[in-house]
Design a protein around this motif. Structure first.
Motif, mmCIF file in Angstrom:
data_model
loop_
_atom_site.group_PDB
_atom_site.id
_atom_site.type_symbol
_atom_site.label_atom_id
_atom_site.label_comp_id
_atom_site.label_asym_id
_atom_site.label_seq_id
_atom_site.Cartn_x
_atom_site.Cartn_y
_atom_site.Cartn_z
ATOM 1 N N GLU A 1 0.832 -1.201 0.000
ATOM 2 C CA GLU A 1 0.000 0.000 0.000
ATOM 3 C C GLU A 1 0.876 1.263 0.000
ATOM 4 O O GLU A 1 1.921 1.295 0.643
ATOM 5 N N ILE A 2 0.399 2.293 -0.682
ATOM 6 C CA ILE A 2 1.058 3.603 -0.659
ATOM 7 C C ILE A 2 0.161 4.560 0.116
ATOM 8 O O ILE A 2 -1.013 4.716 -0.227
ATOM 9 N N VAL A 3 0.707 5.162 1.154
ATOM 10 C CA VAL A 3 -0.045 6.130 1.954
ATOM 11 C C VAL A 3 0.643 7.486 1.836
ATOM 12 O O VAL A 3 1.852 7.599 2.102
ATOM 13 N N SER A 4 -0.115 8.488 1.415
ATOM 14 C CA SER A 4 0.461 9.832 1.330
ATOM 15 C C SER A 4 0.268 10.567 2.643
ATOM 16 O O SER A 4 -0.712 10.344 3.364
ATOM 17 N N ALA B 1 5.690 -1.098 -4.591
ATOM 18 C CA ALA B 1 4.508 -1.490 -3.819
ATOM 19 C C ALA B 1 3.744 -2.606 -4.523
ATOM 20 O O ALA B 1 3.415 -3.629 -3.917
ATOM 21 N N ARG B 2 3.474 -2.430 -5.821
ATOM 22 C CA ARG B 2 2.600 -3.364 -6.538
ATOM 23 C C ARG B 2 3.283 -4.694 -6.817
ATOM 24 O O ARG B 2 2.655 -5.742 -6.752
ATOM 25 N N GLU B 3 4.565 -4.649 -7.168
ATOM 26 C CA GLU B 3 5.258 -5.881 -7.566
ATOM 27 C C GLU B 3 6.003 -6.516 -6.415
ATOM 28 O O GLU B 3 5.996 -7.731 -6.270
ATOM 29 N N ALA B 4 6.646 -5.712 -5.592
ATOM 30 C CA ALA B 4 7.439 -6.281 -4.487
ATOM 31 C C ALA B 4 6.673 -6.282 -3.171
ATOM 32 O O ALA B 4 7.154 -6.807 -2.172
ATOM 33 N N GLY B 5 5.480 -5.670 -3.158
ATOM 34 C CA GLY B 5 4.671 -5.698 -1.941
ATOM 35 C C GLY B 5 5.179 -4.808 -0.822
ATOM 36 O O GLY B 5 4.837 -5.002 0.340
ATOM 37 N N ALA B 6 5.986 -3.800 -1.176
ATOM 38 C CA ALA B 6 6.482 -2.884 -0.143
ATOM 39 C C ALA B 6 5.352 -1.971 0.327
ATOM 40 O O ALA B 6 4.451 -1.634 -0.440
ATOM 41 N N ALA B 7 5.433 -1.577 1.576
ATOM 42 C CA ALA B 7 4.567 -0.530 2.110
ATOM 43 C C ALA B 7 5.298 0.788 1.892
ATOM 44 O O ALA B 7 6.482 0.891 2.202
ATOM 45 N N VAL B 8 4.607 1.785 1.332
ATOM 46 C CA VAL B 8 5.269 3.051 1.006
ATOM 47 C C VAL B 8 4.605 4.195 1.766
ATOM 48 O O VAL B 8 3.380 4.359 1.701
ATOM 49 N N VAL B 9 5.408 4.944 2.499
ATOM 50 C CA VAL B 9 4.950 6.151 3.187
ATOM 51 C C VAL B 9 5.514 7.333 2.412
ATOM 52 O O VAL B 9 6.735 7.451 2.263
ATOM 53 N N LEU B 10 4.629 8.165 1.894
ATOM 54 C CA LEU B 10 5.007 9.180 0.914
ATOM 55 C C LEU B 10 4.629 10.565 1.433
ATOM 56 O O LEU B 10 3.458 10.950 1.406
ATOM 57 N N VAL B 11 5.609 11.312 1.927
ATOM 58 C CA VAL B 11 5.355 12.694 2.342
ATOM 59 C C VAL B 11 5.469 13.584 1.112
ATOM 60 O O VAL B 11 6.487 13.536 0.409
ATOM 61 N N THR B 12 4.419 14.343 0.830
ATOM 62 C CA THR B 12 4.453 15.222 -0.338
ATOM 63 C C THR B 12 3.512 16.395 -0.141
ATOM 64 O O THR B 12 2.523 16.305 0.580
ATOM 65 N N HIS B 13 3.827 17.524 -0.798
ATOM 66 C CA HIS B 13 2.887 18.642 -0.799
ATOM 67 C C HIS B 13 2.185 18.714 -2.148
ATOM 68 O O HIS B 13 1.370 19.591 -2.389
ATOM 69 N N ASP B 14 2.516 17.779 -3.045
ATOM 70 C CA ASP B 14 2.082 17.865 -4.440
ATOM 71 C C ASP B 14 0.901 16.916 -4.667
ATOM 72 O O ASP B 14 1.047 15.692 -4.579
ATOM 73 N N ALA B 15 -0.256 17.468 -4.992
ATOM 74 C CA ALA B 15 -1.458 16.644 -5.158
ATOM 75 C C ALA B 15 -1.302 15.631 -6.292
ATOM 76 O O ALA B 15 -1.878 14.545 -6.236
ATOM 77 N N ARG B 16 -0.512 15.977 -7.330
ATOM 78 C CA ARG B 16 -0.324 15.017 -8.432
ATOM 79 C C ARG B 16 0.472 13.806 -7.963
ATOM 80 O O ARG B 16 0.276 12.693 -8.432
ATOM 81 N N VAL B 17 1.388 14.036 -7.030
ATOM 82 C CA VAL B 17 2.177 12.942 -6.466
ATOM 83 C C VAL B 17 1.304 12.127 -5.505
ATOM 84 O O VAL B 17 1.297 10.893 -5.528
ATOM 85 N N ALA B 18 0.526 12.829 -4.699
ATOM 86 C CA ALA B 18 -0.356 12.140 -3.743
ATOM 87 C C ALA B 18 -1.384 11.276 -4.467
ATOM 88 O O ALA B 18 -1.885 10.297 -3.902
ATOM 89 N N ALA B 19 -1.678 11.612 -5.722
ATOM 90 C CA ALA B 19 -2.656 10.834 -6.484
ATOM 91 C C ALA B 19 -2.178 9.409 -6.752
ATOM 92 O O ALA B 19 -2.990 8.542 -7.070
ATOM 93 N N TYR B 20 -0.888 9.138 -6.607
ATOM 94 C CA TYR B 20 -0.387 7.773 -6.748
ATOM 95 C C TYR B 20 -0.712 6.909 -5.526
ATOM 96 O O TYR B 20 -0.552 5.695 -5.567
ATOM 97 N N ALA B 21 -1.141 7.550 -4.439
ATOM 98 C CA ALA B 21 -1.347 6.813 -3.184
ATOM 99 C C ALA B 21 -2.706 6.127 -3.159
ATOM 100 O O ALA B 21 -3.657 6.551 -3.817
ATOM 101 N N ASP B 22 -2.798 5.056 -2.382
ATOM 102 C CA ASP B 22 -4.075 4.368 -2.173
ATOM 103 C C ASP B 22 -4.931 5.101 -1.156
ATOM 104 O O ASP B 22 -6.161 5.045 -1.196
ATOM 105 N N ARG B 23 -4.245 5.738 -0.222
ATOM 106 C CA ARG B 23 -4.894 6.416 0.892
ATOM 107 C C ARG B 23 -4.036 7.587 1.266
ATOM 108 O O ARG B 23 -2.858 7.625 0.921
ATOM 109 N N GLY B 24 -4.614 8.506 2.040
ATOM 110 C CA GLY B 24 -3.795 9.623 2.481
ATOM 111 C C GLY B 24 -4.209 10.116 3.844
ATOM 112 O O GLY B 24 -5.350 9.931 4.262
#
Ligand code: ADP
Ligand code: ADP
Length: 224
Positions: free
Chosen positions: A30-33, A186-209
């Protein structure tokens, strides 16, 4: 259950309250922004969740272990083997080639040079960085440097990737390439990703925020 779960984190730096009850949960794959104004506590939340900073109060569970309960040696060994870090500016070692930079986390973990460089080469090939392997960071564009920094974060096969404004210094094409690398981790290796960003286009890659304001977190959106 979440692979990484931080709950009720509090952290003060002298008179400054950085966290006042912040939560963060992320599952494998999962990717969480993490968004929010500057100075709201995003980096502190990420550092506490990654075991880089000890919270004053609250709990951080990773894969059934309580991070603040581990001693420094065990906590840093766990970080080195199971967590990957990407910051705004790649922080590559300028004297090393791109390949040596990518191999470095394995070398620091005691892997032989041969094996480390073989693994780094395979990863760089897959990520489209093969032709940059022998370049030094100063010979690469900002976007290429950041892709090398992401490869370095991925080379140990981390189960959690902490990315703090990983696209902050990049133009949008380079930013998309970096986000594609993190998404495939995240999708292929199953990593959990914590994504700090101020950019909504980048946050759009996340599953949740989540949004952090004045050291407190709230959910930004339900699962897509
Ligand atoms: P953000 O990442 O959202 O910009 P930070 O987590 O970096 O926010 O900072 C939250 C608050 O804590 C800010 O007021 C910041 O100045 C303060 N802070 C963060 N780290 C430190 C530190 N090492 N020493 C003192 N104050 C800090
Ligand atoms: P500083 O104010 O110097 O940045 P920290 O709050 O990061 O200090 O850490 C203080 C001490 O606690 C250090 O010995 C550090 O290694 C250890 N420590 C930091 N983070 C954690 C954590 N999440 N769990 C347990 N110990 C930690």
């Amino acid at each position: 259950s979440p692979l990484l779960e931080a709950e009720g984190l509090h952290k003060a730096y002298g008179p400054t309250t950085a966290l006042a009850g912040a939560d963060l949960r992320v599952h494998a794959g999962e990717i969480v922004s993490v968004m929010g104004p500057s100075g709201s506590g995003k980096s502190t939340l990420l550092h506490c969740a990654a075991g880089l900073t000890r919270p004053d109060a609250g709990h951080v569970g990773y894969d059934g272990q309580e991070l603040p309960g581990l001693n420094d040696v065990r906590r840093s060994a766990l970080r080195r083997r199971e967590f990957g870090f990407v910051f705004q500016f790649g922080q590559l070692v300028p004297e090393l080639t791109a390949l040596q930079n990518v191999a470095l986390p394995l070398r620091l973990d005691g892997v032989s040079r041969r094996r480390a460089e073989r693994r780094a080469t395979g990863l760089m090939d897959r990520l489209g960085l093969a032709d940059k392997a022998r370049s030094r960071p100063g010979e690469l564009s900002g976007g290429q440097q950041q892709r090398v920094a992401v490869a370095r974060a991925l080379v140990t096969g981390p189960r959690v990737i902490f990315a703090d404004e990983p696209t902050g210094a990049l133009d949008s094409v380079a930013g998309e390439q970096v986000m594609e690398m993190l998404t495939s981790a995240a999708r292929e290796a199953g990593a959990a990703v914590v994504l700090v960003t101020h950019d909504a286009r980048v946050a759009a890659y996340a599953d949740r925020g989540i949004v952090v304001r004045d050291g407190r977190s709230t959910e930004r959106m339900a699962a897509r």
